[in-house]
Design an enzyme around this catalytic site. Structure first.
Site, PDB file in Angstrom:
ATOM      1  N   GLU A   1       1.430   1.512  -0.875  1.00  0.00           N
ATOM      2  CA  GLU A   1       1.148   0.456  -0.346  1.00  0.00           C
ATOM      3  C   GLU A   1      -0.249   0.337  -0.676  1.00  0.00           C
ATOM      4  O   GLU A   1      -0.029  -0.933  -1.937  1.00  0.00           O
ATOM      5  CB  GLU A   1       1.244  -0.137   0.956  1.00  0.00           C
ATOM      6  CG  GLU A   1       2.035  -0.070   1.677  1.00  0.00           C
ATOM      7  CD  GLU A   1       3.273  -1.712   1.001  1.00  0.00           C
ATOM      8  OE1 GLU A   1       3.282  -1.916   0.382  1.00  0.00           O
ATOM      9  OE2 GLU A   1       4.439  -1.094   1.474  1.00  0.00           O
TER      10      GLU A   1
ATOM     11  N   GLU B   1       4.809  -6.387  -6.040  1.00  0.00           N
ATOM     12  CA  GLU B   1       6.215  -6.068  -5.897  1.00  0.00           C
ATOM     13  C   GLU B   1       6.886  -5.049  -7.494  1.00  0.00           C
ATOM     14  O   GLU B   1       7.096  -4.181  -7.310  1.00  0.00           O
ATOM     15  CB  GLU B   1       6.729  -6.937  -4.870  1.00  0.00           C
ATOM     16  CG  GLU B   1       6.351  -7.830  -4.130  1.00  0.00           C
ATOM     17  CD  GLU B   1       6.119  -6.772  -2.709  1.00  0.00           C
ATOM     18  OE1 GLU B   1       6.652  -5.587  -2.858  1.00  0.00           O
ATOM     19  OE2 GLU B   1       5.597  -7.178  -2.492  1.00  0.00           O
TER      20      GLU B   1
ATOM     21  N   GLY C   1       4.638 -10.808   3.341  1.00  0.00           N
ATOM     22  CA  GLY C   1       4.881 -11.533   2.044  1.00  0.00           C
ATOM     23  C   GLY C   1       5.449 -11.672   1.210  1.00  0.00           C
ATOM     24  O   GLY C   1       6.151 -11.971   0.691  1.00  0.00           O
ATOM     25  N   ALA C   2       6.781 -10.372   0.757  1.00  0.00           N
ATOM     26  CA  ALA C   2       7.289 -10.177  -0.261  1.00  0.00           C
ATOM     27  C   ALA C   2       7.879  -8.478   0.150  1.00  0.00           C
ATOM     28  O   ALA C   2       7.698  -7.351   1.005  1.00  0.00           O
ATOM     29  CB  ALA C   2       6.660 -10.138  -1.676  1.00  0.00           C
TER      30      ALA C   2
END
Length: 846
Positions: free
Chosen positions: A327, A305, A270-271
């Site tokens: 995460e 992020e 995703g990023a």
């Protein structure tokens, strides 16, 4: 690939020998289309006389020197360069020509078919900086990095440090064009995996965030062909809201100077939280109409992020055992900041409706693992980027916040960041600061939540007197026999009554649940409500069940909750009961059709449409399948026609209908733009054409015509997926070849093809692919790498043949295979989904 692994023990041994590395890296991006030039000058301290190695993957090494002495390049083998006879201070120089990637690993090269412009970007997590320069590829050997990048002069070139003015040079490539070198300033001290380079014909929008800790230059980048769709104002709004929130919450300014966000093509993840140079999938630049759910998810990703800039980049795990902590924290922080700082104030509802179901599924697979996984080598790390690492971990942190209190949790974080800035830590370092701030002992919490596996189930056992007043109320906790841990849970219990057509919370209590049975004295003497909701406000991580009276209320009134989060919890309970064969798929379909038309959370709408289709295709007895599929199709069709023209609901329901459709008539009507308020743009056209292809009503010529209409990289990917969806033997054969056997298939195109092969209702044409899948599983990771192997193994599992014979054949393979552990894991996960489907079809509870 042989030689690309690294064990935790090897990393510990290397860190005991070397220290204080610094990198000077010169990259030449003008040397051709297949390889680029790389010169690494790595200086480091070492134990005199010791030996170690540096990592380098897919390189043609031209020269190596250590402390001025040449080393034969032939020593480079198995992705390593051995180093002998180290001195107290050392200088290693490696000159090589490295391979551009087309799999999203290392330095990925993409040519946009819309305009033939070239775009490069790096993706280094977990171990792929070594595909670009020679490295000590482990997170605890942090360093300063100085990059020098030679590229075409008209390109944008972006890295972790601010972009300097380029210096013109003479290009040495086969087709010389004006070239320049960008000499970047040294970075802050960071791990190899969060260094980055993005270069190419990118478009940029610049801005500045001004806060209490100073100014932060901002940049938003995308491909030229996506400029008409770039909504930079919204991206920058979320960015500024995030910085304002995090700098205040952490009482620390952003630590990496400037902040660029780059939307890049063919991205695996995703990023990625590269320090000051964050990369995103460029599907987040929406070229077609989207529901609010897409914008909520994009905001969540931006904030996720950004949270990593402190938790992960500034303070980094010592080894990948604590990957979950990076995460999980970013997952928790993104949802918390969304609620507190942006327009997405119901973000925790979206978490419950989407991310948490991901965690529950992952935690019930045979590959389940503790949140704090034993990542003994890089292969184990790559397999553990999953729902446990992200969503279960975030749920556990949410539970931890409930235990210690938000203020004390944030106070502990501030102390943690201040003490360990630009360093490496382990879980115990964070727990120490949280214990100091809160005064609570957390080692036992860590043991039961982070070092165990499985999900608990909570249900209420209650009795009432003749007046409907509780005479007893117990919360009963159970666990799967294979994962028997019973945990402490801080939960809320909500009491809901139906009043004037609405389900309204009359009361809420918080209590601690321990062991197998917890009596709740506060509820004795309280009148029984219409619905009792355990884990109200979703404070803990546990499956919940509703008592009979509550479930009857739910069936009558799920759409009438005043708030979205309790409804999300009930949707989750119903879906979980369906997967566990405690609720018939037909009953789940009735519930969804009754509530989805008025569901306010668009994340839930999308999730329920996927779950409803899955309930039909996977969990319905064969004898009932045709009738229920027809009911699902007609129910969604009715909701499409009833939806407000131009609304998010209308768009989401049309997409859902495309998955449910079994006949072409309404699909053709929609494709012709004949539904009031519906904008039939490029992506929606592909959704409808793909649905027609799936049912055999769009042939290769129609798909080719659609591709001519949308001759973009997205169009190419959609077309490839649509061709794969067709119920034809030749279509499946060609799709298989491109997805599994052809290494030249572009990264995202491969993903689209793989997703279109296994289609419910196409069992006969797919029957040969049971054996083909198992043969492929033996070798695909070794031959094609982890990312391509993962795409193939997950998407191509033969779930379109949900038969006992398929299960038996997979079991036989698992007993005899010599495939890599990662491949075995993905096959086992597919096997578990198949076994669950067969149990549900037979009405046997899990």
């Amino acid at each position: 690939m042989p030689g690309t692994n690294l064990t935790r023990e090897e990393a510990l041994a290397r860190a005991s020998v070397v220290s204080d590395p610094t990198y000077d890296v010169a990259l030449d991006l003008t040397a051709g289309d297949e390889r680029f030039g790389s010169v690494t000058t790595l200086t480091f301290s070492a134990t005199p006389g010791a030996s170690t190695f540096v990592d380098l993957v897919d390189a043609e090494v031209d020269a190596i020197s250590l402390n001025g002495e040449a080393i034969d390049p032939a020593v480079y083998a198995d992705s390593r360069i051995p180093l002998e006879g180290l001195q107290e201070r050392n200088e290693l120089v490696v000159t090589s020509r490295n391979l551009y990637s087309h799999s999203g690993e290392g330095l990925h090269r993409f040519v946009d078919p819309s305009d033939d412009k070239v775009y490069l970007y790096t993706q280094f997590e977990v171990p792929d900086a070594r595909r670009v320069f020679a490295t000590f590829e482990q997170p605890d050997l942090k360093a300063e990095f100085t990059f020098h990048v030679t590229a075409p002069s008209h390109w944008q070139v972006v890295s972790n440090s601010p972009t300097p003015e380029p210096v013109p040079v003479a290009a040495e490539g086969t087709t010389p064009q004006p070239a320049s070198t960008w000499h970047f300033a040294p970075t802050q001290k960071m791990s190899t995996y969060i260094t980055a380079l993005v270069a190419g014909d990118y478009h940029v929008v610049r801005d500045t965030y001004v806060g209490d800790h100073g100014e932060i230059p901002l940049g938003v980048f995308c491909r030229q062909s996506l400029v008409p769709y770039l909504d930079a104002d919204d991206i920058l709004l979320i960015t500024k809201q995030g910085f304002a929130f995090f700098e205040d919450a952490f009482q620390m300014g952003y630590p990496f100077g400037k902040y660029d966000q780059l939307f890049v093509p063919e991205y695996n993840m995703g990023a990625m939280e590269n320090a000051g140079c964050v990369t995103f999938r460029d599907e987040m630049i929406f070229r077609s109409r989207q529901t609010v759910a897409a914008y909520e998810q994009r905001a969540n990703t931006i904030l996720h992020e950004m949270a990593h800039m402190w938790f992960g980049d500034l303070v980094t795990m010592k080894w990948w055992d604590d990957l979950w902590l990076n995460e999980s924290f970013a997952e928790w922080a993104a949802h918390h900041s969304s609620v507190e700082a942006t327009r997405f104030t119901d973000a925790w509802t979206g978490f419950t409706n989407n991310r948490k179901n991901w965690a529950y599924r992952q935690d019930q697979l045979p590959s389940t693992h503790p949140i704090a996984a034993d990542n003994y080598d890089l292969h184990a790390v790559e397999a553990n980027f999953d729902g446990i690492t992200y969503a279960k971990g975030a749920s556990s942190l949410k539970q931890l916040v409930s235990w210690v209190g938000l203020d004390d949790f944030l106070a502990g974080l501030r102390a943690y960041f201040a003490k360990h800035a630009f360093g490496n830590t382990e879980l115990g370092d964070l727990l120490h600061e949280l214990e100091e701030a809160s005064g609570r002992e957390l080692q036992s919490w860590s043991a039961e939540w982070l070092q165990t596996t499985g999900v608990n189930t909570l249900r209420a056992e209650l009795t009432t007197d003749d007046d409907g007043v509780f005479t007893s109320f117990d919360v009963v906790q159970t666990a799967h026999p294979d994962h028997p841990t019973l945990r402490r849970h801080r939960i809320a219990i909500g009491l809901y009554d139906l009043a004037e057509g609405r389900l309204v919370r009359r009361d809420r209590i918080e209590t601690d649940v321990r062991d197998a049975r917890t009596s709740v004295a506060e509820l004795i003497g309280v009148r029984q409500p219409d619905l009792v909701l355990l884990n109200d406000d979703d404070l803990t991580y546990a499956k919940i069940r509703l008592d009979d009276r509550s479930f009857a209320t739910l069936k009558r009134g799920i759409s009438t909750f005043e708030q979205s989060l309790p409804r999300a919890l009930c949707w989750g309970a119903a879906w979980d009961m369906t997967r566990d064969a405690e609720l018939a798929s037909s009953d789940f379909i009735d519930l969804v059709l009754a509530g989805i038309g008025t569901e306010t959370d668009l994340v839930a709408v999308g999730a329920l449409l996927r779950q409803g289709l899955g309930a039909v295709n996977l969990y319905t007895p064969e004898a009932e399948l045709d009738a229920l599929a027809g009911r699902w199709e007609s129910g969604i069709r009715d909701l499409v026609h009833a939806a407000e023209p131009g609304s998010d609901h209308q768009l989401a329901l049309v997409r859902g209908y495309a998955g449910a459709a079994r006949s072409p008539e309404l699909l053709r009507t929609l494709l012709a733009g004949e539904l009031e308020g519906l904008t039939v743009d490029a992506d929606l056209r592909w959704t409808l054409v793909s649905a027609l292809a799936r049912i055999g009503h769009a042939d290769a010529d129609e798909i080719a015509a659609e591709l001519e209409r949308d001759a973009t990289s997205s169009g190419r990917e959609h077309a490839a997926g649509a061709l794969a969806l067709r119920p034809l033997a030749e279509a499946k054969a060609e799709a298989w070849r491109r997805a599994v056997e052809d290494a030249s298939t572009p990264n995202e195109t491969r993903r689209s093809i793989a997703a279109g092969i296994q289609v419910a209702g196409q069992a006969e044409v797919l029957r040969p692919y049971v054996e083909k899948y198992l043969a492929m599983a033996e070798t695909v990771i070794d031959e094609m790498g982890v990312w391509i192997g993962q795409i193939a193994l997950i998407n191509l599992f033969p779930n379109a043949n949900p038969e006992l014979a398929t299960l038996d054949r997979v079991d036989s393979w698992l007993q005899t295979t010599s495939a890599p552990a990662a491949a075995v894991r993905y096959v086992k996960e597919g096997r578990d989904d198949l076994a669950r489907a067969l149990r549900a079809r037979a009405g046997v509870s899990a």
